[in-house]
Design an enzyme around this catalytic site. Sequence first.
Site, PDB file in Angstrom:
ATOM      1  N   TYR A   1      -1.266  -0.171  10.572  1.00  0.00           N
ATOM      2  CA  TYR A   1      -1.431  -0.615   9.181  1.00  0.00           C
ATOM      3  C   TYR A   1      -0.260  -0.129   8.330  1.00  0.00           C
ATOM      4  O   TYR A   1       0.317  -0.894   7.537  1.00  0.00           O
ATOM      5  CB  TYR A   1      -2.746  -0.088   8.629  1.00  0.00           C
ATOM      6  CG  TYR A   1      -3.050  -0.526   7.214  1.00  0.00           C
ATOM      7  CD1 TYR A   1      -3.294  -1.861   6.911  1.00  0.00           C
ATOM      8  CD2 TYR A   1      -3.105   0.412   6.174  1.00  0.00           C
ATOM      9  CE1 TYR A   1      -3.586  -2.262   5.615  1.00  0.00           C
ATOM     10  CE2 TYR A   1      -3.394   0.021   4.877  1.00  0.00           C
ATOM     11  CZ  TYR A   1      -3.638  -1.320   4.602  1.00  0.00           C
ATOM     12  OH  TYR A   1      -3.917  -1.713   3.312  1.00  0.00           O
TER      13      TYR A   1
ATOM     14  N   SER B   1       0.845  -1.192   0.000  1.00  0.00           N
ATOM     15  CA  SER B   1       0.000   0.000   0.000  1.00  0.00           C
ATOM     16  C   SER B   1       0.879   1.240   0.000  1.00  0.00           C
ATOM     17  O   SER B   1       1.993   1.241   0.541  1.00  0.00           O
ATOM     18  CB  SER B   1      -0.900   0.021   1.234  1.00  0.00           C
ATOM     19  OG  SER B   1      -1.574   1.258   1.352  1.00  0.00           O
TER      20      SER B   1
END
Length: 246
Positions: free
Chosen positions: A156, A142
């Site tokens: 995250y 990501s």
Amino acid sequence: MSQPLAGKIALVTGGSRGIGAAIVRRLSSDGAAVAFTYSASDDKAKAIVAEIETKGAKALAIKADSADPKAVQNAIDQTVSAFGGIDILVNSAGILMLNSVENFPLEDFDRMFAVNVRAVFAGTQAAVRHMKEGGRVITIGSIVADRSGFPTSSVYAMTKGAVAAMTRGLARDLGPRGITVNNIQPGPTATDMNSDETGHERLKQLMALGRIGEDKEIASFAAYLASPEASFITGASLTIDGGYLA
């Protein structure tokens, strides 16, 4: 139609929905026999297998919780047993948990690390034991590895940063064997994990292209990295974000 992956065998983790499902469909359309793991979506997994088999291609759904490294390793074994080997591993399984630093449960920290990071290593470790020269390892990371962008995303972002670092190390380890290792870093993309239409409208204002990405666009990038044309790309974290970081 050209099938650059004809004769290849792939395993996609987290392949029953979202980006993972799009990658399963794309690799299959490009000629690969594709196995994929899923954790809970039995009906979706069966539907994808039926869809692919209707087109005369091979598919296999394997129920496996990516938080369990033995389950991930077993998925590799099942793929090899069913199809006779493995050429392409796509680590697509991932989870997102958001919370403030003060309130983030350590149990959630451990599970997110287990799925987003440890499973990538466990799957790669098991897969490369069967891979020959020309093998491909692709992980779906990501852009939060480079820019977290919003509060509550620290853990995250940490997991995706770890994946980027691991990719570089694995590329060095496996380069002498002719196996490439790369990390795709999507920006805001419409998926089951990111389905908030109101949030999409806010994000569009931050995108150079003024729109959210589609799962099939991420899948096309994965298919390219899996193809023979990408044989000189390794150790890279490659952004596909519609200009979010521009």
